[in-house]
Scaffold this motif. Structure first.
Motif, PDB file in Angstrom:
ATOM      1  N   UNK A   1       0.851  -1.197   0.000  1.00  0.00           N
ATOM      2  CA  UNK A   1       0.000   0.000   0.000  1.00  0.00           C
ATOM      3  C   UNK A   1       0.879   1.237   0.000  1.00  0.00           C
ATOM      4  N   UNK A   2       0.621   2.160  -0.897  1.00  0.00           N
ATOM      5  CA  UNK A   2       1.369   3.399  -0.950  1.00  0.00           C
ATOM      6  C   UNK A   2       0.543   4.540  -0.377  1.00  0.00           C
ATOM      7  N   UNK A   3       1.215   5.580   0.076  1.00  0.00           N
ATOM      8  CA  UNK A   3       0.556   6.745   0.635  1.00  0.00           C
ATOM      9  C   UNK A   3       1.085   7.976  -0.085  1.00  0.00           C
ATOM     10  N   UNK A   4       0.180   8.798  -0.638  1.00  0.00           N
ATOM     11  CA  UNK A   4       0.555  10.039  -1.290  1.00  0.00           C
ATOM     12  C   UNK A   4       0.218  11.210  -0.381  1.00  0.00           C
ATOM     13  N   UNK A   5       1.139  12.165  -0.266  1.00  0.00           N
ATOM     14  CA  UNK A   5       0.876  13.415   0.427  1.00  0.00           C
ATOM     15  C   UNK A   5       0.934  14.532  -0.597  1.00  0.00           C
ATOM     16  N   UNK A   6      -0.110  15.356  -0.647  1.00  0.00           N
ATOM     17  CA  UNK A   6      -0.131  16.479  -1.579  1.00  0.00           C
ATOM     18  C   UNK A   6       0.067  17.778  -0.812  1.00  0.00           C
ATOM     19  N   UNK A   7       0.886  18.666  -1.351  1.00  0.00           N
ATOM     20  CA  UNK A   7       1.120  19.951  -0.707  1.00  0.00           C
ATOM     21  C   UNK A   7       2.533  20.400  -0.943  1.00  0.00           C
ATOM     22  N   UNK A  66      -6.815  19.585  -7.521  1.00  0.00           N
ATOM     23  CA  UNK A  66      -6.906  18.434  -6.631  1.00  0.00           C
ATOM     24  C   UNK A  66      -7.889  17.397  -7.180  1.00  0.00           C
ATOM     25  N   UNK A  67      -8.967  17.876  -7.794  1.00  0.00           N
ATOM     26  CA  UNK A  67      -9.945  16.961  -8.383  1.00  0.00           C
ATOM     27  C   UNK A  67      -9.295  16.105  -9.468  1.00  0.00           C
ATOM     28  N   UNK A  68      -8.504  16.721 -10.333  1.00  0.00           N
ATOM     29  CA  UNK A  68      -7.823  15.977 -11.387  1.00  0.00           C
ATOM     30  C   UNK A  68      -6.835  14.969 -10.810  1.00  0.00           C
ATOM     31  N   UNK A  69      -6.181  15.366  -9.708  1.00  0.00           N
ATOM     32  CA  UNK A  69      -5.240  14.462  -9.041  1.00  0.00           C
ATOM     33  C   UNK A  69      -5.967  13.229  -8.513  1.00  0.00           C
ATOM     34  N   UNK A  70      -7.143  13.430  -7.919  1.00  0.00           N
ATOM     35  CA  UNK A  70      -7.923  12.321  -7.364  1.00  0.00           C
ATOM     36  C   UNK A  70      -8.424  11.408  -8.480  1.00  0.00           C
ATOM     37  N   UNK A  71      -8.890  12.007  -9.580  1.00  0.00           N
ATOM     38  CA  UNK A  71      -9.367  11.208 -10.704  1.00  0.00           C
ATOM     39  C   UNK A  71      -8.241  10.335 -11.260  1.00  0.00           C
ATOM     40  N   UNK A  72      -7.078  10.919 -11.357  1.00  0.00           N
ATOM     41  CA  UNK A  72      -5.934  10.200 -11.919  1.00  0.00           C
ATOM     42  C   UNK A  72      -5.457   9.079 -11.003  1.00  0.00           C
ATOM     43  N   UNK A  73      -5.343   9.358  -9.709  1.00  0.00           N
ATOM     44  CA  UNK A  73      -4.753   8.403  -8.764  1.00  0.00           C
ATOM     45  C   UNK A  73      -5.768   7.404  -8.210  1.00  0.00           C
ATOM     46  N   UNK A  74      -7.047   7.778  -8.167  1.00  0.00           N
ATOM     47  CA  UNK A  74      -8.120   6.922  -7.662  1.00  0.00           C
ATOM     48  C   UNK A  74      -7.754   6.275  -6.319  1.00  0.00           C
TER      49      UNK A  74
END
Length: 358
Positions: A1-7, A66-74
């Motif tokens: 399981x990977x974890x992404x942090x955005x910021x 952020x929406x595009x990031x969520x769509x891409x990474x799911x």
């Protein structure tokens, strides 16, 4: 399981431990710039108290990215940090904040001081420059959540956690206090810190009061003077990390450092808080009752002296007093405080040193 942090991460996150680097991916997504937002400001630590509305507006403009990031990474999970809990129907007026709510199912003195109710209510329920109120953001954030994770534990806040679960009608997960990792020993050539560390090493075990207010808490000149006089009256050794100041000529009362002599040290600017709290000579902590500092201080078993200078901190301070963990500096009806009140609680806290770590 990977974890992404955005910021943005250059100033925000500690170094990732080696055994976790393969699981964590840091994705830099800078906030857009808006009029009125200080350069580089992306958190409350970067701005003056009460000026966070422009940072909120920047986060709103960040939505498409952020929406595009969520769509891409799911992602399977999205973890975010919501604003403090509060609902208009439960606090219908500023006056309703001045006493513990009737719908509390346990004994509590949690309430907003009378001189803060109007500002607190306005801050929670009134829209700011972003067009949203804190309540609006809270509701929007929580409506889409399947569960709520809280940096606390049942041993510390069982009543409040149970109440939140009942109100949310969804799982509430206390993840523990999560105290920070103890600091590693480091070599430094900074003469200011070397001299301070040398002074700390000469003090008796658990004899020093560490005075430190969080970065977001910009002390006014009269507040600095009252704290200084209170420390002077206490006759206790202290280390004061005085941020947002460059020298003692403009900041401290005239002749203050000469009067206290070698009994205390005023450390101008940012100081290594964890390293200081972990030092064996520290026995008490005088701070604004912010939650992060509370966890750090309780972890090391120090006596707590609290002086809440922001609305939400008043609630934290009352809870700590309720739990018998802290002594609170008396604050006047107009929000001011006096050096004699600091002197009194400093003396009272002296007998609380040496508690067990939590």
């Amino acid at each position: 399981m990977g974890i992404d942090f955005a910021g943005s991460f250059d100033r925000r996150l500690p170094k990732i431990p080696q055994h976790l680097t393969a699981l964590i991916n840091l994705v830099e997504l800078p906030l857009p710039k808006v009029d009125g937002q200080p350069e580089g400001a992306e958190a409350t630590v970067d701005i003056l108290q009460g000026s966070d509305e422009y940072v909120k507006k920047a986060f709103d403009l960040f939505y498409p990215t952020f929406k595009q990031f969520i769509i891409k990474e799911s992602p399977d999970w999205i973890v975010h940090d919501p604003i403090e809990d509060g609902l208009r129907k439960m606090w219908p007026s500023p006056e309703s904040l001045a006493s513990p709510p009737e719908w509390f199912e346990f004994n509590s003195s949690i309430a907003v001081p009378s001189h803060e109710t109007a500002g607190f209510y306005r801050g929670i329920f009134s829209p700011d420059a972003s067009g949203f109120s804190i309540l609006d953001r809270l509701v929007l954030g929580l409506q889409g959540c399947s569960a709520t994770a809280i940096q606390s534990c049942n041993e510390f806040q069982v009543g409040y956690l149970g109440l939140l679960k009942k109100l949310r009608k969804r799982p509430v997960i206390p993840v523990g206090l999560l105290p920070p990792t103890p600091p590693e020993k480091r070599e430094t050539t900074d003469p200011k810190w070397v001299n301070t560390l040398r002074w700390l090493n000469k003090q008796l075990t658990r004899s020093v009061v560490f005075v430190c207010f969080r970065s977001e808490c910009k002390l006014k000149r009269d507040q600095v003077f009252e704290i200084a006089h209170g420390l002077q009256l206490s006759n206790l050794p202290f280390l004061w990390a005085l941020r947002w100041a460059t020298n003692d000529i403009d900041t401290l009362p005239l002749g203050f450092e000469c009067q206290i002599g070698s009994r205390g040290v005023v450390y101008m600017g940012w100081a290594p808080q964890l390293e200081i709290l972990a030092h064996p000579s520290i026995g008490g902590s005088f701070f604004d009752s912010g939650w992060a500092s509370t966890i750090k201080t309780v972890h090391y078993g120090h006596a707590l002296i609290v002086l809440p200078l922001a609305n939400v901190h008043s609630l934290d301070a009352r809870m700590l007093v309720d739990k018998g963990l802290a002594i609170k500096v008396e604050i006047n009806d107009d929000g001011s405080f006096h050096s004699n009140a600091i002197h009194s609680v400093a003396e009272a806290s002296h007998g609380r040193r040496g508690r067990r770590k939590v």
